[in-house]
Design an enzyme around this catalytic site. Structure first.
Site, mmCIF file in Angstrom:
data_model
loop_
_atom_site.group_PDB
_atom_site.id
_atom_site.type_symbol
_atom_site.label_atom_id
_atom_site.label_comp_id
_atom_site.label_asym_id
_atom_site.label_seq_id
_atom_site.Cartn_x
_atom_site.Cartn_y
_atom_site.Cartn_z
ATOM 1 N N ARG A 1 2.694 2.231 -3.587
ATOM 2 C CA ARG A 1 3.924 1.951 -4.349
ATOM 3 C C ARG A 1 3.648 0.920 -5.446
ATOM 4 N NH1 ARG A 1 7.077 -1.790 -6.705
ATOM 5 N NH2 ARG A 1 6.741 -3.172 -4.937
ATOM 6 N N CYS B 1 2.144 -4.657 -13.096
ATOM 7 C CA CYS B 1 3.593 -4.478 -13.144
ATOM 8 C C CYS B 1 3.908 -4.013 -14.545
ATOM 9 C CB CYS B 1 4.310 -5.783 -12.835
ATOM 10 S SG CYS B 1 6.087 -5.647 -13.094
#
Ligand code: MG
Length: 284
Positions: free
Chosen positions: A15, A239
């Site tokens: 994830r 990110c």
């Protein structure tokens, strides 16, 4: 120095790792990766996110990933960034959810498009709903040490989010060095304070290796009493909303260091190497 007998590693590659990859990895490949990770005997794996596919297209197969994780009998986490995501997770039999809020106001607004207070208010409702369903709740706090927009993040900024999570019944809190700018001194001091202020709470260290300091930071967090760490196979991911951040610390590196120090993780390093080799084929 303090060396516990055991450390728990939470594998976040499927994830947190993959969400930053612009090339879509097929569901089949993701499932193979999860299977290989399960084979390492890592205790928990973050396998999906119910974020809207427009925001992170890589996570569009959350339902399939969750169905697979349930079928495999895994202890897994799914990210539920809002109420709608939480309902989807519940419908799909997720038993451990994760939410995130930034300690930095600017980052939170760019990342989640809400103020911190708005995010926390939504978390309150989500936690109530999750408790009704007896779900395990993980709270992620992003940018706990510094932020690409605001610079240094104060302890009080982190404490504000942590306090809210604690008040509303979170089960564990992952403290993120999301842009990888922390150093062992601030990590040690911050975790000591957190553990002093919230002795009943389980904290997890979430480090990025941007400056090559993830392992020293983990060692510093261990000295402050932290016994759970997030790590990502092959250092997958950064990110998408944090410019310049490189990947999460690689699971292989963390496990190797801990095992060399005689600290058990329960993870099989040979199987971990197999999973790592598979990661290299994901984007071909
Ligand atoms: Mg991360």
């Amino acid at each position: 120095m303090h060396f516990p007998k055991q450390i728990e590693i939470i594998e976040v590659g499927p994830r947190d790792g993959l969400q930053n990859e612009p090339i879509f990895v097929s569901t089949e490949k993701k499932q193979t990766l999860v299977k290989l990770l399960a084979k390492t005997r890592v205790k928990r794996i973050e396998t999906a996110s119910f974020i809207h596919p427009n925001a992170v297209p890589q996570m569009a197969d959350a339902k399939e990933m969750v169905r697979f994780s349930v079928e495999q009998g895994l202890s897994f986490l799914a990210l539920t960034p809002n109420k709608k995501a939480l309902e989807l997770a519940i419908q799909n039999h997720v038993s451990q959810i994760a939410v995130f809020v930034g300690a930095s106001e600017t980052f939170n607004q760019k990342n989640i498009r809400r103020t911190i207070d708005e995010s926390l208010a939504e978390c309150t409702e989500m936690f109530m709903r999750a408790k009704e369903e007896q779900l395990f709740i993980r709270g992620y706090v992003s940018m706990c040490f510094s932020c690409p927009y605001e610079g240094v993040i104060s302890y009080d900024q982190v404490k504000k989010v942590v306090s809210h999570f604690v008040q509303h019944g979170v089960d564990e809190i992952s403290i993120g060095d999301t842009n990888g700018q922390a150093n062992p001194k601030i990590v040690y001091e911050r975790f000591l304070k957190l553990r002093e202020d919230f002795p009943q709470i389980i904290f997890v260290g979430h480090f990025h290796d941007t400056n090559g300091l993830a392992l020293p930071n983990i060692l510093a967090a261990i000295q402050a009493g932290v016994e759970r760490f997030d790590a990502s196979i092959s250092g997958l991911g950064g990110c998408p909303f944090s410019p310049g951040a490189t990947g999460n610390v690689a699971t292989e590196k963390v496990v190797s260091m801990l095992h060399q120090m005689g600290i058990e993780t329960g993870i099989d390093e040979r199987n971990l190497a197999e999973a790592s080799a598979f990661v290299k084929t994901l984007f071909k």
